[in-house]
Motif scaffolding. Structure first.
Motif, mmCIF file in Angstrom:
data_model
loop_
_atom_site.group_PDB
_atom_site.id
_atom_site.type_symbol
_atom_site.label_atom_id
_atom_site.label_comp_id
_atom_site.label_asym_id
_atom_site.label_seq_id
_atom_site.Cartn_x
_atom_site.Cartn_y
_atom_site.Cartn_z
ATOM 1 N N UNK A 78 -104.588 -94.900 -26.905
ATOM 2 C CA UNK A 78 -104.888 -94.010 -25.797
ATOM 3 C C UNK A 78 -106.387 -93.935 -25.604
ATOM 4 N N UNK A 79 -106.849 -94.138 -24.390
ATOM 5 C CA UNK A 79 -108.266 -93.995 -24.088
ATOM 6 C C UNK A 79 -108.570 -92.522 -23.858
ATOM 7 N N UNK A 80 -109.842 -92.094 -24.108
ATOM 8 C CA UNK A 80 -110.167 -90.678 -23.934
ATOM 9 C C UNK A 80 -109.763 -90.155 -22.563
ATOM 10 N N UNK A 81 -110.085 -90.883 -21.520
ATOM 11 C CA UNK A 81 -109.678 -90.484 -20.173
ATOM 12 C C UNK A 81 -109.001 -91.672 -19.516
ATOM 13 N N UNK A 82 -107.709 -91.597 -19.370
ATOM 14 C CA UNK A 82 -106.957 -92.670 -18.745
ATOM 15 C C UNK A 82 -106.740 -92.299 -17.286
ATOM 16 N N UNK A 83 -107.297 -93.082 -16.389
ATOM 17 C CA UNK A 83 -107.222 -92.757 -14.968
ATOM 18 C C UNK A 83 -105.788 -92.697 -14.472
ATOM 19 N N UNK A 84 -104.957 -93.615 -14.945
ATOM 20 C CA UNK A 84 -103.577 -93.635 -14.461
ATOM 21 C C UNK A 84 -102.819 -92.379 -14.925
ATOM 22 N N UNK A 85 -103.047 -91.957 -16.182
ATOM 23 C CA UNK A 85 -102.394 -90.746 -16.675
ATOM 24 C C UNK A 85 -102.911 -89.516 -15.941
ATOM 25 N N UNK A 86 -104.239 -89.481 -15.719
ATOM 26 C CA UNK A 86 -104.834 -88.359 -14.993
ATOM 27 C C UNK A 86 -104.255 -88.262 -13.585
ATOM 28 N N UNK A 87 -104.089 -89.411 -12.937
ATOM 29 C CA UNK A 87 -103.540 -89.426 -11.584
ATOM 30 C C UNK A 87 -102.088 -88.936 -11.584
ATOM 31 N N UNK A 88 -101.329 -89.306 -12.603
ATOM 32 C CA UNK A 88 -99.929 -88.897 -12.635
ATOM 33 C C UNK A 88 -99.797 -87.395 -12.914
ATOM 34 N N UNK A 89 -100.669 -86.861 -13.749
ATOM 35 C CA UNK A 89 -100.664 -85.407 -13.953
ATOM 36 C C UNK A 89 -101.040 -84.703 -12.657
ATOM 37 N N UNK A 90 -102.055 -85.248 -11.973
ATOM 38 C CA UNK A 90 -102.471 -84.649 -10.712
ATOM 39 C C UNK A 90 -101.346 -84.721 -9.675
ATOM 40 N N UNK A 91 -100.609 -85.822 -9.670
ATOM 41 C CA UNK A 91 -99.486 -85.961 -8.741
ATOM 42 C C UNK A 91 -98.426 -84.888 -9.001
ATOM 43 N N UNK A 92 -98.216 -84.565 -10.278
ATOM 44 C CA UNK A 92 -97.265 -83.500 -10.590
ATOM 45 C C UNK A 92 -97.739 -82.168 -10.019
ATOM 46 N N UNK A 93 -99.049 -81.910 -10.119
ATOM 47 C CA UNK A 93 -99.607 -80.668 -9.583
ATOM 48 C C UNK A 93 -99.565 -80.667 -8.053
ATOM 49 N N UNK A 94 -99.796 -81.831 -7.454
ATOM 50 C CA UNK A 94 -99.854 -81.924 -5.996
ATOM 51 C C UNK A 94 -98.502 -81.707 -5.337
ATOM 52 N N UNK A 95 -97.440 -81.626 -6.117
ATOM 53 C CA UNK A 95 -96.129 -81.330 -5.544
ATOM 54 C C UNK A 95 -96.062 -79.879 -5.056
ATOM 55 N N UNK A 96 -97.067 -79.095 -5.426
ATOM 56 C CA UNK A 96 -97.155 -77.701 -4.980
ATOM 57 C C UNK A 96 -98.522 -77.504 -4.319
ATOM 58 N N UNK A 97 -98.686 -78.063 -3.112
ATOM 59 C CA UNK A 97 -100.015 -78.113 -2.483
ATOM 60 C C UNK A 97 -100.621 -76.742 -2.205
ATOM 61 N N UNK A 98 -99.813 -75.788 -1.761
ATOM 62 C CA UNK A 98 -100.361 -74.467 -1.467
ATOM 63 C C UNK A 98 -100.886 -73.793 -2.729
ATOM 64 N N UNK A 99 -100.109 -73.882 -3.787
ATOM 65 C CA UNK A 99 -100.513 -73.278 -5.048
ATOM 66 C C UNK A 99 -101.752 -73.970 -5.604
ATOM 67 N N UNK A 100 -101.753 -75.302 -5.554
ATOM 68 C CA UNK A 100 -102.899 -76.061 -6.068
ATOM 69 C C UNK A 100 -104.147 -75.762 -5.251
ATOM 70 N N UNK A 101 -104.008 -75.722 -3.918
ATOM 71 C CA UNK A 101 -105.164 -75.407 -3.061
ATOM 72 C C UNK A 101 -105.695 -74.010 -3.358
ATOM 73 N N UNK A 102 -104.786 -73.058 -3.544
ATOM 74 C CA UNK A 102 -105.210 -71.702 -3.868
ATOM 75 C C UNK A 102 -105.952 -71.621 -5.186
ATOM 76 N N UNK A 103 -105.457 -72.356 -6.188
ATOM 77 C CA UNK A 103 -106.117 -72.363 -7.493
ATOM 78 C C UNK A 103 -107.521 -72.947 -7.376
ATOM 79 N N UNK A 104 -107.662 -74.039 -6.613
ATOM 80 C CA UNK A 104 -108.972 -74.678 -6.447
ATOM 81 C C UNK A 104 -109.942 -73.740 -5.722
ATOM 82 N N UNK A 105 -109.466 -73.116 -4.638
ATOM 83 C CA UNK A 105 -110.336 -72.211 -3.871
ATOM 84 C C UNK A 105 -110.788 -71.039 -4.737
#
Length: 635
Positions: free
Chosen positions: A27-54
């Motif tokens: 496992x590399x310290x930061x794996x872009x593909x794994x990071x993207x897949x985790x982000x994709x899981x979060x992006x399934x809830x766009x309103x919640x994710x946008x609210x958290x970011x704001x």
């Protein structure tokens, strides 16, 4: 007499219990593909994710604004030019009151936003965890028996628990807190450069390469240590699950001390790896903190010199030092988040590797699939020159051929390891038989009702099958629930009717709460014979056209077996059945007996025909008679 006691070494323990397909994973310290897949899981809830970011950005802004207002408020009392007092032409008391009021207002706003952010980020984290656990569970239902043959239960459990929990840490903490830290540092640096002193601000930027080198040094060492820690935890979980499942065998052979020694060594190994991470992380965070403290000291000296040269005011120096604290405080947070990130990367690698495991291609393409007819007759089963092995290097079955007409009862006999269960596994389509659909190639063909088994879907075949395995597994719930497991839509009357026809209704009614009796974990509240009868009733409730009994009466006493055999005579009428049995009484009434030896069918016929033949079956029968006159068997 020599008293020999085996004590396993750490290497022997790992060899004995380590899940093999984890070895060599990197496992590399930061794996872009794994990071993207985790982000994709979060992006399934766009309103919640946008609210958290704001909210994260707003919180970071407040973290910078409150110290700035504090500095501007203090300028008046210390007699420094600027600040709210001079800017709005206020008296010292009024300027101080205004500053305090703004700080209280901002602090109240910070509290409200922080609570909202915590609520939203927890919701997001739990949604992601729920989705991943669903995905893992659903994917496990699709994986074939070959996956479970090579994978330990504890390792699978770790994927759905600790590994997904590590991903939740990234969702709930790493993403929002890192965003807050980065925005806060950027805001503080902007104030230091533009509002206070450009020279000191540039000095802050000069420390960036130092912080980068410290981070690079430690991340190389931490990443490998975290990977080993996750692996040792998986091994520990697998060993614990295996020990619990095998506790009867362990106690039967008085092996508690040896198993305890092995588990103790695994615990020590995991502890040692965990402490290795703790030691390295214990060096990492102080190094970041020391670097920031050294710079603050340098900035204070350099700032004092610039004040003496009238290059900046005391108020500017005070504001700059306050912002320096605001700037460096997130560095420790980022160090902690890096710790969670490595755990999340290790967990995500293992979870997504499981989700990426391709199920064995047992079903045909939808356009090529055929539908088995649903009739009241049994299935017609035909094996044509079938050769099969669980691995290509070691064939288990060799050129197996036989034909079973609808409604026939077939007994498979042979010594352990001869290939009886492999024939049943292929017939049930738990494994692919290595042949090609529609061809009579070197691996042969299997036909169900005249259709090539490769053109029949598993679901279609299993809906018309009933299976009673050698391991009479029951699920948590009542006896009624376990019988209805085969056909959830069946009502109580259907279950009672099946039990009555099977001849075991009186046995079920004698239980503490009748059919409503809780069976306990894995059916431990019932006797072996009672569990076996529940499994028979469960199979019969499915109204199968094909019934498979793999050592189905091996755990039933002679009296109970007699009742079951009598009931089966009525229940199997018109159905095709395959029976693997050690008891000769189960075999004698079969319409066809297949004698399996070293993966080949060496004889087939009825009991009388095979005895008259004087071959392998006759020898087995003679040996049985020599061993015992009762119902024991060596088949």
């Amino acid at each position: 007499m020599m008293n020999f006691r085996w004590t396993p070494t750490p290497d022997e323990v790992l060899t004995a219990v380590s899940p093999g397909d984890d070895r060599g994973a990197r496992i590399r310290p930061f794996d872009k593909s794994l990071t993207r897949r985790i982000w994709d899981q979060m992006a399934r809830y766009p309103l919640l994710l946008t609210g958290v970011v704001i909210l994260a950005v707003v919180l970071a802004g407040l973290n910078v604004a409150i110290p700035y207002v504090l500095t501007e408020t203090i300028r008046g009392p210390i007699g420094d030019a600027g600040g709210f007092q001079d800017r709005f032409g206020l008296s010292p008391e009024t300027g101080l009151g205004l500053g305090v009021g703004i700080i209280v207002l901002l602090a109240g706003l910070w509290y409200i936003i922080m609570r909202t952010r915590q609520w939203w980020v927890n919701q997001l984290g739990e949604f992601v965890v729920r989705d991943l656990r669903r995905a893992v569970f659903d994917h496990l239902q699709l994986l074939g028996m070959d996956f479970y043959d090579r994978t330990k239960v504890g390792r699978i459990v770790a994927r759905g628990t600790s590994d997904i929990r590590a991903i939740r840490g990234a969702v709930m903490h790493v993403v929002p807190r890192t965003l807050i830290a980065v925005v806060q540092m950027a805001g503080a640096l902007t104030f230091m450069l533009l509002a206070y002193d450009l020279v000191l601000g540039l000095a802050v930027l000069a420390v960036a390469p130092v912080l980068y080198m410290v981070n690079w040094y430690f991340r190389q060492r931490l990443s490998s240590r975290y990977r080993l820690t996750q692996e040792s935890y998986s091994i520990l979980t697998a060993n614990l699950a295996e020990s619990i499942l095998g506790i009867r065998v362990t106690q039967s052979f008085s092996r508690q001390d040896v198993n305890a020694t092995m588990f103790d060594r695994l615990c020590n190994l995991h502890r040692a790896r965990h402490m290795s991470v703790a030691r390295m992380h214990g060096l990492y965070l102080p190094m970041l903190d020391i670097a920031s403290q050294i710079f603050i000291a340098i900035a204070l000296v350099l700032g004092g010199w610039r004040v003496s040269q009238n290059a900046m005011t005391v108020g500017d120096l005070l504001g700059f030092m306050v912002m320096t604290g605001v700037f460096f405080q997130p560095i420790t947070v980022i160090g902690d988040m890096y710790n969670l990130t490595l755990q999340a990367m290790a967990g995500a690698e293992r979870v997504f590797r499981l989700l990426d495991t391709v199920p064995a291609e047992l079903d045909p393409e939808p356009s090529e699939a055929v539908s088995l007819p649903r009739t009241d007759q049994g299935m017609r089963i035909e094996f044509k020159n079938v050769t099969f092995g669980y691995s290509d290097e070691r064939p288990i079955l060799h050129d197996v051929s036989f034909t079973v007409e609808p409604g026939q009862t077939v007994a498979l006999v042979g010594h352990t390891g001869s290939g009886k269960t492999s024939i049943v596994n292929l017939m049930s389509k738990f494994y692919r038989h290595n042949g090609e659909a529609g061809s009579a190639g070197e691996h042969g063909r299997i036909l169900i009702d005249g259709y090539d088994i490769d053109r029949i879907t598993q679901a279609d075949l299993h809906r018309q099958m009933g299976i009673v395995l050698q391991e009479n597994l029951l699920f948590s719930g009542t006896v009624m629930d376990n019988i209805r497991f085969a056909r959830p839509e069946a009502d109580d009357a259907d279950v009672i009717d099946v039990c009555e026809r099977l001849g075991c209704l009186d046995v079920m009614q004698q239980l503490q709460n009748g059919l409503g009796t809780e069976v306990g974990e894995r059916g431990e509240a019932l006797s072996m014979g009672q569990r076996q009868l529940v499994c028979f009733a469960r199979a019969m409730l499915a109204r199968p056209r094909l019934l498979i009994c793999d050592e189905a009466t091996s755990s039933v006493d002679t009296v109970t077996e007699a009742r079951v055999q009598e009931a089966l005579g009525h229940l199997l009428e018109g159905r095709t059945s395959f029976v693997i049995a050690h008891r000769l009484s189960t075999i004698r009434k079969a319409d066809l007996i297949l004698v399996v030896k070293a993966g080949r069918i060496v004889e087939q016929g009825t009991h009388a025909q095979l005895l008259a033949l004087g071959g392998t079956y006759s020898d087995l029968h003679a040996e049985f008679v020599r061993v015992s006159q009762g119902e024991q068997s060596i088949l």
